[in-house]
Write a protein that holds these residues in place. Structure first.
Motif, PDB file in Angstrom:
ATOM      1  N   GLY A  88     -21.325  49.992 -22.206  1.00 32.10           N
ATOM      2  CA  GLY A  88     -19.939  50.102 -22.606  1.00 32.10           C
ATOM      3  C   GLY A  88     -19.736  49.495 -23.979  1.00 32.10           C
ATOM      4  N   TRP A  89     -18.569  49.765 -24.560  1.00 35.09           N
ATOM      5  CA  TRP A  89     -18.368  49.242 -25.915  1.00 35.09           C
ATOM      6  C   TRP A  89     -18.163  47.738 -25.886  1.00 35.09           C
ATOM      7  N   THR A  90     -17.937  47.188 -24.689  1.00 35.09           N
ATOM      8  CA  THR A  90     -17.744  45.752 -24.585  1.00 35.09           C
ATOM      9  C   THR A  90     -19.059  45.001 -24.435  1.00 35.09           C
ATOM     10  N   ALA A 136      -8.598  43.224 -32.786  1.00 36.11           N
ATOM     11  CA  ALA A 136      -9.049  44.524 -33.284  1.00 36.11           C
ATOM     12  C   ALA A 136      -8.066  45.623 -32.933  1.00 36.11           C
ATOM     13  N   VAL A 137      -7.377  45.515 -31.798  1.00 34.29           N
ATOM     14  CA  VAL A 137      -6.440  46.598 -31.495  1.00 34.29           C
ATOM     15  C   VAL A 137      -5.275  46.585 -32.479  1.00 34.29           C
ATOM     16  N   TYR A 138      -4.947  45.417 -32.990  1.00 35.21           N
ATOM     17  CA  TYR A 138      -3.905  45.405 -34.025  1.00 35.21           C
ATOM     18  C   TYR A 138      -4.484  45.794 -35.369  1.00 35.21           C
ATOM     19  N   ILE A 139      -5.789  45.549 -35.555  1.00 36.97           N
ATOM     20  CA  ILE A 139      -6.431  46.069 -36.756  1.00 36.97           C
ATOM     21  C   ILE A 139      -6.358  47.591 -36.737  1.00 36.97           C
ATOM     22  N   LEU A 145       0.501  45.752 -17.971  1.00 39.32           N
ATOM     23  CA  LEU A 145      -0.855  45.234 -17.791  1.00 39.32           C
ATOM     24  C   LEU A 145      -0.936  43.747 -18.066  1.00 39.32           C
ATOM     25  N   ALA A 146      -0.053  43.279 -18.921  1.00 39.81           N
ATOM     26  CA  ALA A 146      -0.101  41.861 -19.262  1.00 39.81           C
ATOM     27  C   ALA A 146       0.294  40.984 -18.083  1.00 39.81           C
ATOM     28  N   GLN A 147       0.959  41.565 -17.084  1.00 36.95           N
ATOM     29  CA  GLN A 147       1.377  40.771 -15.928  1.00 36.95           C
ATOM     30  C   GLN A 147       0.196  40.613 -14.975  1.00 36.95           C
ATOM     31  N   PHE A 184       0.042  42.493 -11.679  1.00 36.58           N
ATOM     32  CA  PHE A 184      -0.095  43.930 -11.878  1.00 36.58           C
ATOM     33  C   PHE A 184      -1.523  44.267 -12.284  1.00 36.58           C
ATOM     34  N   ASP A 185      -2.055  43.454 -13.188  1.00 36.43           N
ATOM     35  CA  ASP A 185      -3.365  43.775 -13.752  1.00 36.43           C
ATOM     36  C   ASP A 185      -4.496  43.646 -12.740  1.00 36.43           C
ATOM     37  N   ILE A 186      -4.370  42.706 -11.783  1.00 36.21           N
ATOM     38  CA  ILE A 186      -5.512  42.569 -10.875  1.00 36.21           C
ATOM     39  C   ILE A 186      -5.685  43.819 -10.012  1.00 36.21           C
ATOM     40  N   VAL A 234      -4.970  47.092 -11.379  1.00 34.88           N
ATOM     41  CA  VAL A 234      -5.369  48.231 -12.217  1.00 34.88           C
ATOM     42  C   VAL A 234      -6.412  47.889 -13.271  1.00 34.88           C
ATOM     43  N   HIS A 235      -6.816  46.639 -13.364  1.00 36.32           N
ATOM     44  CA  HIS A 235      -7.844  46.304 -14.349  1.00 36.32           C
ATOM     45  C   HIS A 235      -9.096  47.149 -14.124  1.00 36.32           C
ATOM     46  N   ASP A 236      -9.698  47.597 -15.244  1.00 34.70           N
ATOM     47  CA  ASP A 236     -10.909  48.414 -15.168  1.00 34.70           C
ATOM     48  C   ASP A 236     -10.725  49.697 -14.366  1.00 34.70           C
ATOM     49  N   GLY A 269      -5.798  55.204 -19.586  1.00 34.18           N
ATOM     50  CA  GLY A 269      -4.569  55.879 -19.996  1.00 34.18           C
ATOM     51  C   GLY A 269      -3.802  55.047 -21.010  1.00 34.18           C
ATOM     52  N   HIS A 270      -3.630  53.766 -20.702  1.00 31.69           N
ATOM     53  CA  HIS A 270      -2.888  52.877 -21.617  1.00 31.69           C
ATOM     54  C   HIS A 270      -3.444  52.956 -23.023  1.00 31.69           C
ATOM     55  N   PHE A 271      -4.751  52.744 -23.147  1.00 34.34           N
ATOM     56  CA  PHE A 271      -5.201  52.587 -24.530  1.00 34.34           C
ATOM     57  C   PHE A 271      -5.377  53.901 -25.243  1.00 34.34           C
ATOM     58  N   HIS A 272      -5.609  55.011 -24.510  1.00 26.95           N
ATOM     59  CA  HIS A 272      -5.619  56.269 -25.252  1.00 26.95           C
ATOM     60  C   HIS A 272      -4.213  56.621 -25.709  1.00 26.95           C
ATOM     61  N   TYR A 273      -3.196  56.274 -24.926  1.00 27.52           N
ATOM     62  CA  TYR A 273      -1.840  56.513 -25.406  1.00 27.52           C
ATOM     63  C   TYR A 273      -1.603  55.771 -26.707  1.00 27.52           C
ATOM     64  N   ILE A 274      -2.199  54.587 -26.816  1.00 28.66           N
ATOM     65  CA  ILE A 274      -1.950  53.830 -28.037  1.00 28.66           C
ATOM     66  C   ILE A 274      -2.887  54.245 -29.160  1.00 28.66           C
ATOM     67  N   VAL A 275      -4.199  54.299 -28.881  1.00 29.79           N
ATOM     68  CA  VAL A 275      -5.083  54.593 -30.008  1.00 29.79           C
ATOM     69  C   VAL A 275      -5.012  56.056 -30.411  1.00 29.79           C
ATOM     70  N   PRO A 321     -11.837  53.942 -10.552  1.00 27.81           N
ATOM     71  CA  PRO A 321     -12.271  52.981 -11.567  1.00 27.81           C
ATOM     72  C   PRO A 321     -12.735  53.702 -12.816  1.00 27.81           C
ATOM     73  N   ARG A 322     -12.800  52.981 -13.934  1.00 31.78           N
ATOM     74  CA  ARG A 322     -13.288  53.612 -15.154  1.00 31.78           C
ATOM     75  C   ARG A 322     -14.806  53.504 -15.222  1.00 31.78           C
ATOM     76  N   ARG A 323     -15.377  54.163 -16.178  1.00 26.80           N
ATOM     77  CA  ARG A 323     -16.816  54.125 -16.447  1.00 26.80           C
ATOM     78  C   ARG A 323     -17.650  54.594 -15.256  1.00 26.80           C
TER      79      ARG A 323
HETATM   80  C1  HEA Z   1      -4.473  50.107 -30.983  1.00 27.00           C
HETATM   81  C2  HEA Z   1      -4.796  49.634 -29.900  1.00 27.00           C
HETATM   82  C3  HEA Z   1      -3.964  48.860 -28.903  1.00 27.00           C
HETATM   83  C4  HEA Z   1      -2.708  48.301 -29.012  1.00 27.00           C
HETATM   84  C5  HEA Z   1      -1.779  48.293 -30.182  1.00 27.00           C
HETATM   85  C6  HEA Z   1      -2.449  47.687 -27.740  1.00 27.00           C
HETATM   86  C7  HEA Z   1      -1.262  47.034 -27.456  1.00 27.00           C
HETATM   87  C8  HEA Z   1      -1.032  46.321 -26.303  1.00 27.00           C
HETATM   88  N1  HEA Z   1      -1.891  46.199 -25.242  1.00 27.00           N
HETATM   89 FE1  HEA Z   1      -3.685  47.158 -25.010  1.00 27.00          FE
HETATM   90  N2  HEA Z   1      -5.587  47.807 -24.961  1.00 27.00           N
HETATM   91  C9  HEA Z   1      -6.231  48.530 -25.920  1.00 27.00           C
HETATM   92  C10 HEA Z   1      -5.706  48.947 -27.125  1.00 27.00           C
HETATM   93  C11 HEA Z   1      -4.445  48.572 -27.584  1.00 27.00           C
HETATM   94  N3  HEA Z   1      -3.501  47.873 -26.894  1.00 27.00           N
HETATM   95  C12 HEA Z   1      -7.573  48.865 -25.518  1.00 27.00           C
HETATM   96  C13 HEA Z   1      -8.584  49.656 -26.330  1.00 27.00           C
HETATM   97  C14 HEA Z   1      -7.740  48.290 -24.257  1.00 27.00           C
HETATM   98  C15 HEA Z   1      -8.952  48.376 -23.332  1.00 27.00           C
HETATM   99  C16 HEA Z   1     -10.137  47.644 -23.795  1.00 27.00           C
HETATM  100  C17 HEA Z   1     -11.266  47.863 -22.838  1.00 27.00           C
HETATM  101  O1  HEA Z   1     -11.281  47.187 -21.801  1.00 27.00           O
HETATM  102  O2  HEA Z   1     -12.136  48.710 -23.113  1.00 27.00           O
HETATM  103  C18 HEA Z   1      -6.481  47.615 -23.950  1.00 27.00           C
HETATM  104  C19 HEA Z   1      -6.274  46.901 -22.781  1.00 27.00           C
HETATM  105  C20 HEA Z   1      -5.151  46.120 -22.573  1.00 27.00           C
HETATM  106  C21 HEA Z   1      -5.058  45.154 -21.519  1.00 27.00           C
HETATM  107  C22 HEA Z   1      -6.153  44.790 -20.517  1.00 27.00           C
HETATM  108  C23 HEA Z   1      -6.117  45.713 -19.375  1.00 27.00           C
HETATM  109  C24 HEA Z   1      -7.265  45.504 -18.487  1.00 27.00           C
HETATM  110  O3  HEA Z   1      -8.407  45.738 -18.887  1.00 27.00           O
HETATM  111  O4  HEA Z   1      -7.021  45.080 -17.356  1.00 27.00           O
HETATM  112  C25 HEA Z   1      -3.801  44.593 -21.614  1.00 27.00           C
HETATM  113  C26 HEA Z   1      -3.286  43.539 -20.709  1.00 27.00           C
HETATM  114  O5  HEA Z   1      -2.479  42.800 -21.026  1.00 27.00           O
HETATM  115  C27 HEA Z   1      -3.144  45.212 -22.750  1.00 27.00           C
HETATM  116  C28 HEA Z   1      -1.860  44.907 -23.174  1.00 27.00           C
HETATM  117  C29 HEA Z   1      -1.310  45.360 -24.360  1.00 27.00           C
HETATM  118  C30 HEA Z   1       0.007  44.949 -24.839  1.00 27.00           C
HETATM  119  C31 HEA Z   1       0.986  44.053 -24.134  1.00 27.00           C
HETATM  120  C32 HEA Z   1       0.172  45.554 -26.055  1.00 27.00           C
HETATM  121  C33 HEA Z   1       1.378  45.388 -26.945  1.00 27.00           C
HETATM  122  O6  HEA Z   1       0.995  45.156 -28.270  1.00 27.00           O
HETATM  123  C34 HEA Z   1       2.287  46.572 -26.890  1.00 27.00           C
HETATM  124  C35 HEA Z   1       3.619  46.267 -27.514  1.00 27.00           C
HETATM  125  C36 HEA Z   1       4.495  47.486 -27.693  1.00 27.00           C
HETATM  126  C37 HEA Z   1       5.558  47.818 -26.953  1.00 27.00           C
HETATM  127  C38 HEA Z   1       5.978  47.028 -25.773  1.00 27.00           C
HETATM  128  C39 HEA Z   1       6.364  49.058 -27.248  1.00 27.00           C
HETATM  129  C40 HEA Z   1       7.457  48.899 -28.243  1.00 27.00           C
HETATM  130  C41 HEA Z   1       8.445  47.864 -27.873  1.00 27.00           C
HETATM  131  C42 HEA Z   1       9.723  48.117 -27.534  1.00 27.00           C
HETATM  132  C43 HEA Z   1      10.266  49.480 -27.568  1.00 27.00           C
HETATM  133  C44 HEA Z   1      10.601  46.972 -27.183  1.00 27.00           C
HETATM  134  C45 HEA Z   1      11.051  46.938 -25.769  1.00 27.00           C
HETATM  135  C46 HEA Z   1       9.932  46.803 -24.814  1.00 27.00           C
HETATM  136  C47 HEA Z   1       9.867  45.908 -23.830  1.00 27.00           C
HETATM  137  C48 HEA Z   1      10.859  44.845 -23.616  1.00 27.00           C
HETATM  138  C49 HEA Z   1       8.733  45.968 -22.861  1.00 27.00           C
HETATM  139  N4  HEA Z   1      -3.987  46.132 -23.299  1.00 27.00           N
END
Ligand code: HEA
Ligand code: HEA
Ligand code: CUA
Ligand SMILES: [Cu+2]
Lengths: 203, 555, 290
Positions: free
Chosen positions: B143-145, B258-261, B373-375, B378-380, B382-384, B390-396, B452-454
């Motif tokens: 995996g990439w991790t 890196a996800v914010y990068i 997921l941050a809760q 909740f995360d225990i 859906v983790h992995d 779905g979450h991260f493809h929606y974002i990336v 599960p993933r992977r």
């Molecule tokens: C560009 C990439 C990117 C970005 C920006 C984010 C942003 C966020 N991610 Fe995500 N995340 C990933 C990429 C990213 N993630 C990847 C790749 C993984 C998996 C890694 C792996 O295991 O391989 C992952 C996994 C991941 C996990 C772990 C899940 C798990 O493995 O069990 C969690 C848990 O907290 C999480 C949380 C968040 C949160 C809280 C944000 C926040 O930054 C989001 C904030 C944005 C909003 C909330 C929307 C806009 C806000 C509003 C409109 C205001 C009103 C909203 C509220 C009051 C809720 N992410």
């Protein structure tokens, strides 16, 4: 409200000369180096964090807890700290155009660095454990080795500027980026050692 | 109208190859490097997409039938690594960053052009090394991790090549970051204040701070991991007295930032695109800046939300839950500000805008699932699982990749002097939008219900949704066709754009398209209101003139 | 026309909230709920789903409305209004997410607490990292008969006190199977059998690489880590068979690393236990009393 407060006037008026300042080359190399050292420092920070965590949560097998010999490392610390001062002195000499004295102090600094590395080698060979013996041993060698690599590089840099400085006028009191860069790097390596010494030997 | 050339041209641009050969050489021109990044990264996007295609083909049926299980793991590792380190990070940082930042600060090049070129030229060898490992020794399978001890027990050759490749890419990223920080902070044209910079500069500054602070930790960690593999030390190997979870902390200390990068630069790009096509100033400039800084700060202290099930102590889970969820606050500010930017504008719903708006939709969705997921409780569950996929493809993808496409529609006229074809662009958008949602929306349900993933094989009850998801992936693959056709055809024979087809005010448009080697033939313009749209009547008639005319006539 | 638009906004907002509530209450995306954790989880899920739906629909609605209402008409090349910001609005939409997030955080903390997630683990060093607060939980010692208690690193601890009905099971994960050892009868099984209503305490450790124990119907997951034992406590409620899934990539056959958990009616469980117990052992199990 104006949107473009100043659209430069292309005709060669006095103002155009002032605006041409933007093409002057600013020397940002020291700034770049400093930023790089922040990054480098983060690598060390990662290692330190790993070491401290291992220490806190991973009990070592019996017989793997060592009382590290302190004399040699303390001496080494003294050498390295002294070398920071000698480097500072070298830079000071340079700023007062005393090229010869500067080179002498550079040489002294480099020798102190080499002495440090030699001391490190002596310590390595006298230690009762090897790289893969246990977690502490591995971490010890990884940390000191990575730092030693930095000392090597720093020493190389010093020797390079020392060599370059043999040509009079190669470094002037105003322009001596090479010396400045090597000095900043050396102080950085020195500072890292102090932290390393603190957490590895004293803690 | 006489054009005065700048008094001195200090760069040795005359030593550089001319014409298209520039793009294959060690060019020092930031625009060339930017395009080199863009094209290289896009190539790797196709590679990563082809790998995703293999994943989706395997998952058409619940049994492992399309490729051996080892190969599946290699493919998914390569897919994640290629997409992140060779596509998203290079394209939004290196690509657009190099092209735009010098314009935005009013400079003729980056602070360290040579370092810049080195940073780019680290990427192709690293990428080919990574991909070659698949054909030569078998790629990494963990995996990439690359969690140990798995990464210590899978075939060593592939894993070591993987580490080497990621180290090179990390180095490239750090060099780039240093360059951006120096350029934004130190190369600003005299008279240009920090709070007058286009928002993308701030985004890149924040991103680069994260790069400089976080990437070295990953590098150090991977060096230790390679010791474990090659020298049989036991840092992360419990069998030798080490600690596997420490690796996870160090890894996520980088990989969460890196996800914010990957997304902050996209935020910056959107902030440039929306005001231009809505003909309105960017709403809430100051709060936008502070929210970027807030995201940078919070981004550094939330990493353990990837480790809620990794035997972290309760207090730690609690802290990281709260810290993570709070990222929604600065991020939310940005989204509401964008909505307010659109409100009351005169919105041109062209391809650039469509992709940007779809970004908003997808990112809000992915952000909300992220906050869920941050809760911990909740995360225990859906983790992995595929919920996370779905979450991260929606974002990336739905977030960043959509912005990349939008940005290409927006800046293509700048790169080439020609417009992209609009109907083809809309077709591209439609296919991507439908394909994307079809592919990734069902995955949330899959994860909640036990996939599960992977995994290469799964419970047959999930077959239908997986097949839907694969159809979505196919649509996405098809959607790249109109895009590629569009880019190639338009670059050669597209409608000529003029210097400033969008009547934009940011400095890159106030020169010819494509721009000359040192960006402006004369001195750089001083743009203190990059978003000064919506001027009251009587001021300059922006519709009538192009930027070139504005400055060359001295208004 | 400030009043009508305010009313419109109010009505729209109410519709939005109501539809969010409706979705949260009526759209079920989760599998069967088979442990005491599951209803708690589903409660949290409904709340998150409601809030998420409201936010998502609201934002997308606003976006689509703007795109339609403020689209550029043919031939209109003018600019929009030159508003650059509005401090009150910006404070407002900083505050709203902050409040929502704070509420969600506290609420999920409460849920987690009720799931048992905040119970200190049977481990003198459980608070590692927070300096100096090494508290020895005395209550746990009664639960274990062994002399040397291995350190527990994480998971969901067992409630304190001496509830008679705690069923301990030792779980070993290895490539690519789970083994369940019942100290009560000193036998090992490939499936997990538990009794509805009786709290189960899984003590888990891996042999080779990291695995994870996951039962979707229990809404529970815990990594099984080599060298770092973890614990997972839960109470199954709904008799039936559910999958145990390995959720952490552990090698080529990760996808096939599955097992089954059987939740028995109390009597059925006792007879299962009896039938598996090595014949030499007397049938004087103290646990037989439900
Ligand atoms: C560009 C990439 C990117 C970005 C920006 C984010 C942003 C966020 N991610 Fe995500 N995340 C990933 C990429 C990213 N993630 C990847 C790749 C993984 C998996 C890694 C792996 O295991 O391989 C992952 C996994 C991941 C996990 C772990 C899940 C798990 O493995 O069990 C969690 C848990 O907290 C999480 C949380 C968040 C949160 C809280 C944000 C926040 O930054 C989001 C904030 C944005 C909003 C909330 C929307 C806009 C806000 C509003 C409109 C205001 C009103 C909203 C509220 C009051 C809720 N992410
Ligand atoms: C920026 C990052 C990014 C992007 C853009 C994507 C894009 C896609 N991803 Fe990826 N994905 C990740 C990052 C990304 N992914 C990461 C980090 C993981 C985790 C890995 C891990 O677990 O370690 C992952 C995992 C992952 C999984 C889970 C695998 C598993 O856990 O078993 C799946 C499954 O559906 C998937 C699917 C897809 C699909 C269908 C696309 C599509 O959007 C792709 C669309 C593009 C195309 C289809 C290209 C089209 C072009 C062609 C087909 C032409 C052919 C090319 C040549 C001839 C050279 N991805
Ligand atoms: Cu065991 Cu996956
Ligand atoms: Cu994260």
């Amino acid at each position: 409200m104006t949107i473009l407060t100043s659209i430069p006037d292309p005709s060669p008026t006095p103002e155009a000369g002032a605006l041409a300042a933007d093409t002057e080359h600013v020397d940002l190399r020291m700034f770049g180096l400093a930023t790089f050292l922040v990054a480098d420092g983060m690598t060390f920070a990662g290692f330190f964090a790993a070491y401290l965590t291992f220490r806190a949560v991973n009990p070592l097998p019996p017989g793997a807890v060592y009382e590290l010999e302190l004399i040699l490392p303390t001496l080494n610390t003294a050498l390295l700290v002294a070398s920071s001062f000698t480097f500072h002195r070298a830079a000071k000499e340079l700023k007062q155009s005393r090229n010869g004295a500067c080179r002498l102090w550079l040489l002294i600094t480099a020798s102190l660095g080499v002495a440090f590395l030699a001391g490190q080698m002596v310590e390595y060979f006298s230690l009762p454990f090897g790289l893969t013996d246990n977690l502490f041993a591995s971490t010890f060698y990884a940390l000191t080795g990575f730092h030693g690599l930095h000392v090597c590089l720093g020493d190389l840099m010093i020797l390079i500027v020392w060599w370059q400085a043999r040509v009079p006028g190669r470094f002037t009191p105003e322009h001596h980026f090479g010396v400045e860069a090597a000095e900043l790097y050396w102080h950085f390596v020195d500072g890292i050692w102090l932290i390393l010494f603190g957490i590895l030997y004293l803690l | 109208m006489t054009l005065s050339l700048p008094p001195q041209t200090s760069h040795p641009s005359n030593l550089q190859p001319e014409g298209w050969l520039r793009y294959l050489s060690f060019s020092l021109d930031h625009k060339v490097i930017g395009l080199q990044y863009l094209v290289t990264a896009f190539f790797f996007y196709l590679v990563g997409g082809a790998l995703a295609g293999m994943i989706r083909v395997e998952l058409l049926s619940p049994i492992s039938d399309f490729m051996p299980r080892e190969t599946y793991n290699e493919v998914l590792t390569l897919h994640g690594t290629v997409m992140i380190f060779l596509w998203i990070v290079p394209v939004v940082n290196g690509g657009f960053g190099n092209y735009l930042i010098p314009f935005y600060v009013g400079a003729r090049d980056m602070a360290f052009p040579r370092l810049n070129a080195v940073a780019f030229w680290l990427i192709p060898p690293a990428g080919f090394l990574l991909i070659a490992s698949y054909f030569i020794a078998g790629a990494a399978q963990s995996g990439w991790t690359a969690y140990p001890p798995l990464s210590l027990t899978t075939p060593a050759a592939g894993q070591v090549v993987w580490i080497l490749s990621v180290l090179l890419l990390g180095g490239s990223s750090i060099f780039g970051g240093i360059n951006f920080i120096a350029t934004v902070l130190k190369m600003r044209r005299p008279g240009l204040g920090m709070m007058q910079l286009p928002m993308y500069c701030w985004a890149m500054l924040g991103t680069s701070i994260l790069v400089v602070l976080a990437t070295p930790v990953l590098a150090g960690t991977l060096v230790l991991l390679s010791f474990d593999i090659i020298a049989h030390t036991g840092f992360f190997n419990p069998a030798l007295g080490g600690n596997a979870v420490v690796y996870q902390h160090l890894f996520w200390f980088y990989s969460h930032p890196a996800v914010y990068i990957m997304v902050l630069p996209a935020f910056g790009l959107v902030s440039e695109i929306l005001p231009v096509h809505a003909r309105k100033p960017l709403f809430g400039y100051t709060t936008m800046v502070y929210s970027i800084l807030g995201i940078v700060f919070l981004g550094l202290i939330v990493w353990a939300h990837h480790m809620f099930t990794s035997a972290t102590p309760p207090w730690m889970r609690l802290f990281f839950t709260i810290a993570t969820a709070f990222i929604a606050v600065p991020t939310g500010i940005k989204f509401f500000n964008w909505l307010a930017t659109l409100w009351g504008g005169k919105i041109a719903l062209n391809s650039a805008m469509l992709f940007s708006c779809a970004f908003i939709v997808h990112f809000v969705f992915g952000g909300i699932t992220g906050v869920a997921l941050a809760q911990v409780p909740f995360d225990i569950h859906v983790h992995d699982t595929y919920f996370v996929v779905g979450h991260f493809h929606y974002i990336v993808y739905g977030g960043t990749v959509f912005v990349v496409f939008g940005s290409i529609y927006h800046w293509f006229p700048k790169f080439t002097g020609r417009m992209l074809n609009e109907p083809l662009g809309r077709l591209h958008f439609l296919l991507t939008f439908i394909g994307f949602n079809l592919c990734f929306a069902p995955q949330h349900w899959l994860g909640l219900n036990g996939m599960p993933r992977r995994v290469a094989e799964y419970d047959p009850q999930f077959t239908l949704l997986n097949q839907l998801s694969s159809v979505g992936a196919l649509l996405m693959a098809i959607s790249t066709l109109p895009f590629l056709v569009n880019v190639v055809w338009s670059a050669l024979a597209g409608q000529v754009a003029g210097d400033n087809p969008w009547n934009a005010l940011t400095p890159e448009w106030l020169t010819s398209s494509p721009p000359p080697v040192e960006n402006w033939k004369g001195p750089a313009p001083l743009v203190t209101h990059p978003y000064g749209y919506g001027v009251p009547e009587g001021q300059i008639d922006l519709k009538a003139v192009s930027g070139l005319e504005i400055w060359s006539e001295g208004r | 026309m400030p009043i009508p638009s305010a009313i419109v906004t109010l009505v729209l907002g109410m519709i939005l909230v109501l539809s969010g509530l409706w979705v949260g209450q009526n759209v079920n995306l989760l599998p069967a709920a088979a442990s005491t954790n599951a209803p708690l989880y589903d409660e949290l899920f409904a709340v998150l789903f409601t809030i998420g739906t409201i936010l998502f629909l609201g934002i997308v609605g606003l976006l689509i409305f703007s795109l339609v209402r403020f689209r550029r008409r043919d031939g209109d090349l003018g600019d929009g209004v030159a508003v650059e910001g509005n401090l009150q609005l910006e404070i407002f939409w900083t505050a709203i997410p902050a409040i929502v997030v704070l509420f969600v955080g506290i609420y999920s903390y409460d849920i987690y607490d009720r799931m048992g997630g905040m119970i200190p683990l049977a481990d003198p060093h459980a608070m590692h990292g927070s300096m100096g607060s090494a508290v020895m939980p005395a209550s746990v010692e009664e639960l274990v008969t062994q002399d040397v208690e291995p350190r527990l690193w994480g998971g969901i601890g067992s409630p304190g006190g001496t509830e008679a009905g705690l069923l301990p099971v030792e779980v070993t994960a290895l490539q690519f199977a789970f083994l369940f050892h019942y100290p009560e009868g000193d036998f090992t099984s490939g499936e997990l059998h538990v009794k509805a209503g009786q709290t189960v305490e899984l003590r888990m450790e891996a042999r080779d690489v990291i695995h994870a124990f996951w039962v979707p119907q229990f809404r529970l997951k815990q990594d099984v880590i080599p060298g770092q034992p973890t614990v997972l406590t839960f109470t199954p409620t709904l008799p039936g068979q559910y999958p145990i899934i390995c959720a952490e990539l552990c090698g080529p056959y990760h996808g096939g690393m599955r097992s089954t958990v059987v939740v028995h009616e109390p009597e059925a469980f006792d007879s299962w236990l009896a039938s598996n117990r090595p014949a030499t052992l007397a049938l004087t199990a103290p646990l037989a009393t439900g």
